[in-house]
Design an enzyme around this catalytic site. Sequence first.
Site, mmCIF file in Angstrom:
data_model
loop_
_atom_site.group_PDB
_atom_site.id
_atom_site.type_symbol
_atom_site.label_atom_id
_atom_site.label_comp_id
_atom_site.label_asym_id
_atom_site.label_seq_id
_atom_site.Cartn_x
_atom_site.Cartn_y
_atom_site.Cartn_z
ATOM 1 C CB THR A 1 -1.708 7.248 -3.382
ATOM 2 O OG1 THR A 1 -1.173 5.912 -3.426
ATOM 3 C CG2 THR A 1 -0.740 8.206 -4.054
ATOM 4 C CG ASP B 1 3.829 -10.324 11.701
ATOM 5 O OD1 ASP B 1 4.669 -10.317 10.780
ATOM 6 O OD2 ASP B 1 3.373 -9.304 12.224
ATOM 7 C CG ASP C 1 0.261 -9.824 10.386
ATOM 8 O OD1 ASP C 1 0.738 -10.742 9.677
ATOM 9 O OD2 ASP C 1 0.211 -8.646 10.005
ATOM 10 N NE ARG D 1 -3.779 -0.610 1.767
ATOM 11 C CZ ARG D 1 -4.698 -0.729 0.813
ATOM 12 N NH1 ARG D 1 -5.092 0.325 0.138
ATOM 13 N NH2 ARG D 1 -5.224 -1.899 0.530
HETATM 14 N N1 URA Z 1 -4.426 -9.494 7.777
HETATM 15 C C1 URA Z 1 -4.114 -10.343 8.772
HETATM 16 O O1 URA Z 1 -3.098 -11.015 8.735
HETATM 17 N N2 URA Z 1 -4.954 -10.412 9.837
HETATM 18 C C2 URA Z 1 -6.086 -9.690 9.914
HETATM 19 O O2 URA Z 1 -6.812 -9.806 10.892
HETATM 20 C C3 URA Z 1 -6.381 -8.819 8.841
HETATM 21 C C4 URA Z 1 -5.542 -8.732 7.791
#
Ligand code: URA
Length: 209
Positions: free
Chosen positions: A108, A203, A200, A104
Amino acid sequence: MSNAVVIDHPLIQHKLALLRDKDTGPKEFRELANEIATLMAYEVTRDLPLKEVEIETPIKKAKFKMIEGKKLGIVPILRAGLGMLDGVLKLIPTARVGHVGLYRDPETLEAVEYYCKMPTDVSERDLIVVDPMLATGGSASAAISFVKEKDPRSIKLMCLVSAQVGIDRVKKDHPDVEIYTAAIDEKLNDHAYIVPGLGDAGDRLYGTR
Ligand code: URA
């Protein structure tokens, strides 16, 4: 109306609950994500066309069904989508693999493609785009747009956990894309994370922060 196919087989729900657990470490997380992807691929390929073939069993010749030479491609959205790739390939080992990566732009806020490499014969292939989390739907929708520029025969999107807002966004931008998910969660939080979600996914797969 969710507008997505929810694949909630008991084995998938069980493995997804383990995946969500904050105490599940990267090794087990990777194993579970791939196992769920394998189970989901079974349903996502349910509509593959069959052709009649003649096979000689040890007893007699008879007509049976085999998959018609349909060409498939798996496209993980980098990087978290890689966590589902091996699981899908386990069931469809002859599928070709494309990759799409985007980030991203901080100014912008537009999704910018930094990598998009598809199988050479992509126009003859039906693609399954994979990404574990369908949150706002912004990056999945942009990734699908980039992939569409390569002119595949069709696209399906396969996710582990989705938010309804993400499903709606992808369906609005790409009504032709069928979405498959193992769960639709409550909502997004202020950081666009799915609630309750699993955190995430990238991660957790790779032990990064
Ligand atoms: N991306 C992720 O890894 N977890 C989320 O909750 C949202 C987007």
